[in-house]
Write an enzyme that holds these catalytic residues in place. Structure first.
Site, PDB file in Angstrom:
ATOM      1  N   THR A 163      -0.928   8.269   7.984  1.00  0.00           N
ATOM      2  CA  THR A 163      -2.007   8.254   6.988  1.00  0.00           C
ATOM      3  C   THR A 163      -2.592   9.667   6.951  1.00  0.00           C
ATOM      4  O   THR A 163      -2.098  10.565   7.631  1.00  0.00           O
ATOM      5  CB  THR A 163      -3.139   7.287   7.419  1.00  0.00           C
ATOM      6  OG1 THR A 163      -3.721   7.803   8.622  1.00  0.00           O
ATOM      7  CG2 THR A 163      -2.644   5.877   7.652  1.00  0.00           C
ATOM      8  N   ILE A 200      -4.832   2.813   5.970  1.00  0.00           N
ATOM      9  CA  ILE A 200      -4.766   1.455   6.525  1.00  0.00           C
ATOM     10  C   ILE A 200      -5.702   0.511   5.761  1.00  0.00           C
ATOM     11  O   ILE A 200      -5.332  -0.629   5.458  1.00  0.00           O
ATOM     12  CB  ILE A 200      -5.109   1.501   8.040  1.00  0.00           C
ATOM     13  CG1 ILE A 200      -4.007   2.258   8.804  1.00  0.00           C
ATOM     14  CG2 ILE A 200      -5.293   0.103   8.608  1.00  0.00           C
ATOM     15  CD1 ILE A 200      -4.336   2.586  10.261  1.00  0.00           C
ATOM     16  N   TYR A 207     -13.117  10.619  20.106  1.00  0.00           N
ATOM     17  CA  TYR A 207     -12.450   9.514  19.406  1.00  0.00           C
ATOM     18  C   TYR A 207     -12.177   8.358  20.374  1.00  0.00           C
ATOM     19  O   TYR A 207     -12.465   7.189  20.062  1.00  0.00           O
ATOM     20  CB  TYR A 207     -11.145  10.035  18.781  1.00  0.00           C
ATOM     21  CG  TYR A 207     -10.389   9.029  17.956  1.00  0.00           C
ATOM     22  CD1 TYR A 207     -10.848   8.640  16.698  1.00  0.00           C
ATOM     23  CD2 TYR A 207      -9.188   8.479  18.412  1.00  0.00           C
ATOM     24  CE1 TYR A 207     -10.140   7.723  15.929  1.00  0.00           C
ATOM     25  CE2 TYR A 207      -8.472   7.568  17.651  1.00  0.00           C
ATOM     26  CZ  TYR A 207      -8.950   7.194  16.408  1.00  0.00           C
ATOM     27  OH  TYR A 207      -8.247   6.290  15.649  1.00  0.00           O
ATOM     28  N   ASN A 241     -13.020  -1.125   9.048  1.00  0.00           N
ATOM     29  CA  ASN A 241     -11.864  -0.238   9.209  1.00  0.00           C
ATOM     30  C   ASN A 241     -12.230   1.241   9.198  1.00  0.00           C
ATOM     31  O   ASN A 241     -11.528   2.061   9.786  1.00  0.00           O
ATOM     32  CB  ASN A 241     -10.870  -0.548   8.077  1.00  0.00           C
ATOM     33  CG  ASN A 241      -9.800   0.513   7.930  1.00  0.00           C
ATOM     34  OD1 ASN A 241      -8.868   0.570   8.739  1.00  0.00           O
ATOM     35  ND2 ASN A 241      -9.939   1.393   6.931  1.00  0.00           N
ATOM     36  N   LYS A 278     -13.518   4.431  20.339  1.00  0.00           N
ATOM     37  CA  LYS A 278     -12.609   3.278  20.239  1.00  0.00           C
ATOM     38  C   LYS A 278     -12.731   2.358  21.457  1.00  0.00           C
ATOM     39  O   LYS A 278     -12.590   1.142  21.342  1.00  0.00           O
ATOM     40  CB  LYS A 278     -11.168   3.751  20.031  1.00  0.00           C
ATOM     41  CG  LYS A 278     -10.951   4.492  18.702  1.00  0.00           C
ATOM     42  CD  LYS A 278     -11.200   3.599  17.503  1.00  0.00           C
ATOM     43  CE  LYS A 278     -11.010   4.307  16.175  1.00  0.00           C
ATOM     44  NZ  LYS A 278     -11.283   3.455  15.015  1.00  0.00           N
ATOM     45  N   ASP A 334     -22.114   4.620   3.235  1.00  0.00           N
ATOM     46  CA  ASP A 334     -21.764   5.283   4.492  1.00  0.00           C
ATOM     47  C   ASP A 334     -22.004   4.268   5.608  1.00  0.00           C
ATOM     48  O   ASP A 334     -23.142   3.831   5.814  1.00  0.00           O
ATOM     49  CB  ASP A 334     -22.671   6.515   4.651  1.00  0.00           C
ATOM     50  CG  ASP A 334     -22.447   7.247   5.962  1.00  0.00           C
ATOM     51  OD1 ASP A 334     -21.838   6.669   6.888  1.00  0.00           O
ATOM     52  OD2 ASP A 334     -22.895   8.405   6.063  1.00  0.00           O
ATOM     53  N   VAL A 392      -0.043   5.895  13.140  1.00  0.00           N
ATOM     54  CA  VAL A 392       0.284   5.368  11.813  1.00  0.00           C
ATOM     55  C   VAL A 392       0.196   6.527  10.810  1.00  0.00           C
ATOM     56  O   VAL A 392      -0.763   7.314  10.854  1.00  0.00           O
ATOM     57  CB  VAL A 392      -0.724   4.271  11.395  1.00  0.00           C
ATOM     58  CG1 VAL A 392      -0.336   3.673  10.047  1.00  0.00           C
ATOM     59  CG2 VAL A 392      -0.812   3.177  12.455  1.00  0.00           C
TER      60      VAL A 392
END
Ligand code: NAD
Length: 260
Positions: A192, A17, A157, A91, A161, A64, A190
Site C-alpha cells: 500500500t 487496506i 509505530y 483502520n 500497535k 480526523d 502489505v
C-alpha cells in the site's frame, strides 16, 4: 436493493487496506460509511461510488480520528444517515521509520494520536452506539505484526500497535456481555502507500524489499489489501461470533526477533 446485512463504518478508507475492506464489506451486503482526512476527499468519493456500484448505500465523513469531537460526530452522522452501526473498522493509521534515537517525542505523540488515541475513540463511540442499539456488533482494529514484536526503526509505530492489542482485549472484555466482539487484524507487510513510504525510507532498489520479505514469509509472498479484507469479512460476519479479544496474524513471517 436487497436488505442490508447492517451498516459498516471504515476509517482511513480512501485507499489501501481500508478501501479494500470497504469494497469487500459492500459485496458482503453491508451498507458502508467511509472516513478519511479532508486531503483524501476525492479518493474517498471514488470509493463511495464503487460501494454504490456494488448495489449498497454509501456515505462518507471527513474526520480526523485523533479528534474526540470529530469521531463522536462521525459516528452520530453515520447513524443519522444510514440508520445505525453494526461494524466499526478502526483502520486509519500512519507510520514513521526512524531509529530510536532519531525519533522525537513529537513523532511519538503524532503516531500515538492517530493510531492509538484514534483507535480508542473509534472503539469507544462505536461501543456506546452498539450498546444503545442493543443488537450486538463487531468492532475491528488495525494491529500489525509490529504489535506483537518490536522491530528496528519502528519504535513509535510498534508502541502504538502493541497498545491497540491492549485496547482490543479490554474492550472485548467489557463489550462482550452486549453481544459485541472486538478483534484486530495483525498483518505482516502489505503493498500500500504505507509500504511505499517504508521502502523509500529504507532506500532499497526497486523490488528488493518485496523479494526479501517474500522469502521471509511463511506462505512465500507479501500481502495485497484484499488479503486483509478477506479476514475482516470473516471477523465482521455472524460466523465469528465466539471470537473476541484477538489480534489475528495474517501474512506471518520469520523476520520477527525472538523476544517475549
Ligand atoms: P495507507 O497509508 O495506504 O492508508 C491509511 C489511510 O488512513 C490513509 O488514507 C490516510 O489518509 C488515513 N488516515 C491517516 N491519518 C488519519 C486520521 N488522523 N484520520 C482519518 N484517517 C487517517 O495505509 P494501509 O497500509 O492501508 O494501512 C491501513 C492500516 O493497516 C493502518 O492502521 C496500518 O498501520 C495497518 N497495517 C498496514 C500494514 C502494511 O504493510 N501496509 C501492515 C500492518 C498493519
Amino acid at each position: 436493493m436487497a436488505l442490508a446485512k447492517g451498516v459498516a463504518l471504515i476509517t482511513g478508507a480512501s485507499q489501501g487496506i481500508g478501501r479494500a475492506i470497504a469494497l469487500r464489506l459492500a459485496s458482503d451486503g453491508f451498507d458502508v460509511a467511509l472516513n478519511d482526512i479532508p486531503v483524501h476527499e476525492a479518493l474517498l468519493k471514488t470509493t463511495a461510488q464503487e460501494v454504490v456500484a456494488h448495489g449498497r448505500r454509501a456515505h462518507y465523513v471527513l474526520a480526523d480520528v485523533s479528534s474526540e469531537q470529530e469521531v463522536e460526530t462521525m459516528v452520530s452522522d453515520v447513524v443519522r444517515v444510514l440508520g445505525g452501526l453494526d461494524v466499526m473498522v478502526a483502520n486509519a493509521g500512519i507510520s514513521i521509520m526512524k531509529t530510536f534515537v532519531e525519533t522525537s517525542a513529537e513523532d511519538l505523540d503524532r503516531i500515538l494520536a492517530v493510531n492509538l488515541r484514534g483507535t480508542f475513540l473509534c472503539y469507544k463511540y462505536a461501543g456506546k452506539q452498539m450498546i444503545a442499539q442493543g443488537r450486538g456488533g463487531r468492532i475491528i482494529g488495525a494491529c500489525s505484526t509490529s504489535g506483537k514484536q518490536g522491530q528496528p526503526s519502528l519504535s513509535a509505530y510498534c508502541a502504538s500497535k502493541f497498545g491497540i492489542r491492549a485496547l482490543t482485549q479490554c474492550a472485548a472484555l467489557e463489550f462482550g456481555s452486549h453481544g459485541i466482539t472486538v478483534n484486530a487484524y495483525a498483518p505482516g507487510p502489505v503493498k500500500t502507500s504505507m509500504w511505499d513510504y517504508l521502502e523509500a525510507g529504507l532506500g532499497t532498489p526497486p523490488g528488493a524489499l518485496e523479494e526479501q520479505l517474500s522469502k521471509a514469509a511463511a506462505l512465500g509472498r507479501v500481502g495485497v489489501p484484499s488479503d486483509i479484507a478477506s479476514l475482516v469479512s470473516f471477523l465482521a460476519s455472524k460466523e465469528s461470533y465466539l471470537i473476541t479479544g484477538q489480534a489475528v496474524c495474517i501474512l506471518a513471517h520469520h523476520l520477527l526477533a525472538p523476544f517475549d
